[in-house]
Enzyme design. Structure first.
Site: not given
Ligand code: ATP
Length: 866
Positions: A285, A288, A290, A332, A609, A613, A703, A707
């Protein structure tokens, strides 16, 4: 009876609509109550519960839950209450994690929904005799609507009157060629494609203008009948998100492999199976990342919100990433690089020569102004020197000059009633009207001089040389010509009206450059981005303004659309690097420019515009539509809408795009570094000390709980000042480029090494495994929080200010608190398998945790890996 098979009078009676003034307020209110909103039903949104359940679909979470279940089973066998702590804690962490996931998903969704509502479709409606712009969803059956080229059709409607009207109905009929539309009744069994007097919701107007009466709204429209439920929740993953998801999968496989090895080592050393199992699972866990995809989405959506505050509305998340790589910005001129505040200052009449525009012009100039005004739409009010212009500034500037010369517009229009109009379009660069003058008719045409003069009977040379002279002064030049007709033509067409004209004169107008555009151009050049002007205006006018803005540098060239047409693809490729102004181009030329640059591996942003275009906006990597002057069609095709039509906004969006990417790199670097550190710690400790350095609960706490917050806060870091000093990032550049990969590994070794040392030190000196784990836990979680500060910038922390990211300060405080709670509150400490240490050990722990700051500062100082 069907609306298309009825006379307009019958239809208006049936719908009780006054064909001049529209519905009144009480009719609207009643119908809104009765029929609801004019929108297609949306697919049901996921509920919070469904989102919560979705969080558990992650493979790692499932493994954790299985681990918790096994641990529960063992606890039952042991029949000791303390054995239940571990599985309960895992469950608690998983649930907290899932709640946070739902919370963050909702937040990102909300900010994106707020953005969507900013660009929701609008409709021009006449109610109580007043014309106004409303949200299309407020329309009711019977409303009178006004439409023009570029508008999306907001509801099914029957045409009352129209001029040169064409509609594109491919969404409904599959036919991509625009079809002619007009108000005449059609037969009862006509198919949708043949109902020429109907406009259908979801299609668009490509040419001309119309007034129409709404016949059906929402799910009752033809589109509503065939549309399956509109699913707004399309999953628009950016390439980076996909790459990270892939990386996550690979790391996951690696982590599982490492876990198997650790499991084997544990078995080999004869450790209790349940302990090895829990350690392996929690390590998997931890290893990874995740949280990565979620955090990246959050950082992207926060960035998108910031861009919106700066007037750039991003429609698709992947655009944010592409923005950061933009190497060419094609813009433009009128309104984007200039202020679009036109003022007429010069007039030229062949017999008279050049004259300044004043409030007392000579009769011939007055005639020029009058004819110009008759061939213009829009209105101007002048109140005590204060002017208000509504409409196309090119046209209102002519109207304003006419008013200032004391000509009554009402009298003018009474004297010359307008009978027919061929609207302006930027391919033809002309506009014509037929007005009645006494017992005959006048065709008046105005437009680009080089186009108009070809359709006049006069010789061209002198007139073109005056045009050149005016253009050199950065003036926009418009020519006016006319011809007399004795009878009103049966079938007025461009070919029959815009020929054999008599040249009347020229007007020259100034349109000052935007100040902020000048600065933005300088920023682009510094950032390795080439700004290019693409305009329908005259080459000399365009070059003069491009030079003033710094777009056209010493060796740069300007080229016209017709010259471009003579170049082969190879010739164009050879010259493309030097061309910074494309003048007199048609929207089709824009696609050629985009594709040619893309062939050179450039990432091209293009503004637009008009309806025409749209293909160029789609072909470019970042299509930017104008928010004010842009048509719905252009906005629909674009990735970005500039709410203020301003070139500087594109540059600001590029800066944001770069900043967001930089912040994502910081977040990714930080999270991966912590993961590597944790894996190394457990792996080496198991191998060398034959012991798990942290209990599974401790690992999970670090984890999943401590963090995550600093990682999100890193994503909110202010954009670094020098982000526009570097050249654009190549689109396929790895996220780990510029030594990020090496830094991640270095970080991992630092965390792993420091916490391993802490584990060994406390265990050997205090002769207690629990003490070793306590110091290890403290050092691992603290050093990660300190490391998040290191990741803030490639510059020294002391240069950017240690505490300048207040999100990170708060996140760090919460993380400290969460760590302190389990370290120092006795019952919790016991549950977590932690113990009290002598005071000096806490100081040592603090010193060890802070050492990465010193080490990384030294690296930064000597520019190692930075
Ligand atoms: P940009 O493409 O940078 O916005 P632009 O506004 O000059 O520049 P167009 O709107 O395509 O580009 O105009 C092209 C030319 O057509 C202008 O240079 C002018 O001569 C002419 N023109 C512009 N507006 C009108 C108008 N309303 N009626 C007649 N002619 C016009």
């Amino acid at each position: 009876m069907k609306a298309y098979h009825m006379s307009i009078d019958d239809l208006s009676k049936q719908l009780q609509t006054n064909l001049e003034t529209g519905l009144n307020a009480s009719q609207v209110e009643k119908r809104q109550k009765q029929d609801g909103e004019n929108k297609l039903e949306e697919a049901k949104k996921k509920t919070n519960l469904e989102k919560f359940i979705d969080q558990f679909k992650d493979a790692m979470i499932i493994i954790l839950l299985i681990a918790a279940a096994i641990s529960f089973g063992l606890a039952f066998q042991e029949k000791e209450s303390s054995a239940f702590f571990e599985p309960l804690l895992i469950l608690f962490i998983v649930i907290v994690n899932a709640i946070m996931g739902v919370f963050q998903e909702n937040k990102a969704e909300k900010s994106l929904a707020a953005l969507m509502s900013l660009s929701s479709p609008k409709a021009r409606v006449i109610r109580d005799g007043q014309e106004s712009l409303i949200d299309a969803k407020e329309l009711v059956v019977g409303d009178l609507i006004q439409l023009e080229a570029g508008d999306f059709i907001p509801a099914d409607a029957r045409i009352i009157s129209s001029s040169s009207l064409k509609s594109e109905e491919s969404a409904l009929t599959g036919e991509s060629v625009p079809v002619d539309k007009s108000p005449e009744i059609v037969e009862e069994n006509a198919t949708i494609g043949d109902r020429k007097n109907m406009l259908y919701s979801g299609c668009s107007i490509t040419y001309g203008t119309a007034k129409a009466i709404v016949t059906d709204i929402g799910m009752q429209t033809e589109m509503g009948k065939i549309a399956h439920l509109l699913n707004n929740e399309e999953d628009d993953k950016t390439p980076l998100q996909e790459k990270l998801a892939e990386l996550g999968r690979k790391l996951g496989m690696m982590a599982i492999a490492i876990c198997i090895v650790i499991f084997a080592i544990g078995l080999w050393y004869g450790m209790p199976i349940i302990e090895i199992f829990m350690t392996s699972v929690s390590l998997a866990v931890s290893a990874i990342p995740e949280g990565l995809p979620v955090i990246v989405t959050i950082v992207l959506s926060i960035g998108v919100g910031k861009m919106a505050q700066r007037n750039a509305i991003v429609k698709k998340l992947p655009a944010v990433e592409t923005l950061g790589s933009t190497s060419i910005i094609c813009s433009d001129k009128t309104g984007t690089l200039t202020q679009n505040k036109m003022t007429l200052i010069k007039a030229y009449i062949p017999k008279l020569g050049l004259e300044d525009i004043s409030n007392h012009n000579s009769p011939l100039v007055l005639k020029l102004l009058k004819y110009g005004t008759l061939c213009s739409n829009g209105s101007v009010t002048i109140d005590n020197e204060k002017e208000e212009h509504i409409g196309d500034p090119t046209e209102t500037s002519i109207i304003a000059a006419t008013i200032k010369n004391h000509i009554s517009l009402d009298e003018l229009h009474q004297q010359y009633p307008r009978l027919f109009e061929l609207p302006f379009d930027s391919n033809r660069k002309l506009m014509s009207v037929i007005v009645k003058e006494g017992d005959h008719y006048l065709v008046i045409t105005k437009g680009a001089c080089d186009e108009l003069i070809k359709r006049c009977i006069e010789s061209q040379d002198e007139i073109l040389s005056i045009t050149e002279q005016l253009s050199q002064q950065a003036l926009r030049v418009l020519a006016v010509a006319y011809k007399r007709l004795d009878t009103f033509p049966d079938n007025p067409t461009i070919e029959s009206l815009e020929c054999d004209l008599t040249f009347l004169g020229l007007v020259g107008m100034i349109d000052p450059p935007r100040q902020e555009a000048k600065e933005a151009v300088a920023t682009c050049l510094k950032a390795g981005i080439k700004p290019i002007m693409i305009t329908g205006d005259h080459i000399t006018t365009a070059s003069a303004i491009a030079k003033e803005l710094g777009i056209m540098q010493e060796n740069d060239e300007a080229i016209t659309g017709s010259e471009l047409a003579t170049l082969s693809d190879e010739q164009f490729q050879q010259r493309i690097q030097n061309i910074s102004v494309y003048a007199r181009v048609s929207p089709e030329d824009k696609i050629r420019v985009v594709k040619a640059w893309q062939k050179q591996n450039a990432i091209v942003s293009m503004t637009g515009d008009g309806v025409n275009d749209a293909p160029a906006l789609k072909a470019s990597d970042i299509g930017c539509a104008m928010g004010i002057t842009g048509t719905d069609v252009a906005k629909g095709a674009a990735d970005l809408t500039l709410m203020d039509d301003n070139f500087a906004t594109i540059v600001a969006a590029v800066k944001q795009g770069r900043g967001i990417y930089q912040n994502i790199r910081k977040t990714v670097g930080y999270l991966l570094g912590t993961n590597i550190g944790e894996v190394l710690l457990v792996f080496v400790a198991m191998l060398v000390f034959k012991q798990a350095p942290l209990l599974s609960m401790q690992l999970l706490w670090v984890n999943l709980v401590t963090d995550g917050m600093p990682a999100i806060a890193l994503g909110m870091e202010a954009i670094e000042n020098d982000v526009m000093d570097e050249s654009p990032r190549p689109k396929d550049e790895s996220i780990f480029a510029h030594h990020l990969g090496e830094r991640i590994i270095l970080q991992g070794f630092l965390f792993g090494g420091l916490s391993l040392f802490a584990f060994w030190f406390a265990q050997t000196t205090l002769h207690s495994l629990t003490a070793g784990r306590t110091l290890c836990f403290m050092v691992l979680s603290l050093s990660q929080v300190f490391q998040s500060y290191n990741m803030r910038s490639h510059l020294s922390l002391f240069k950017i200010g240690v505490f300048t990211n207040h999100y990170l300060n708060k996140a760090a405080l919460v993380s400290f608190a969460l760590m302190a709670i389990v370290l120092f509150i006795p019952p919790l400490a016991t549950i977590f398998g932690l113990t009290f240490l002598p005071f000096s050990y806490y100081l040592i722990g603090l010193g060890l945790s802070m050492s990465p700051i010193l080490i990384i500062e030294i690296f930064k100082f000597f520019h190692i890996l930075h």
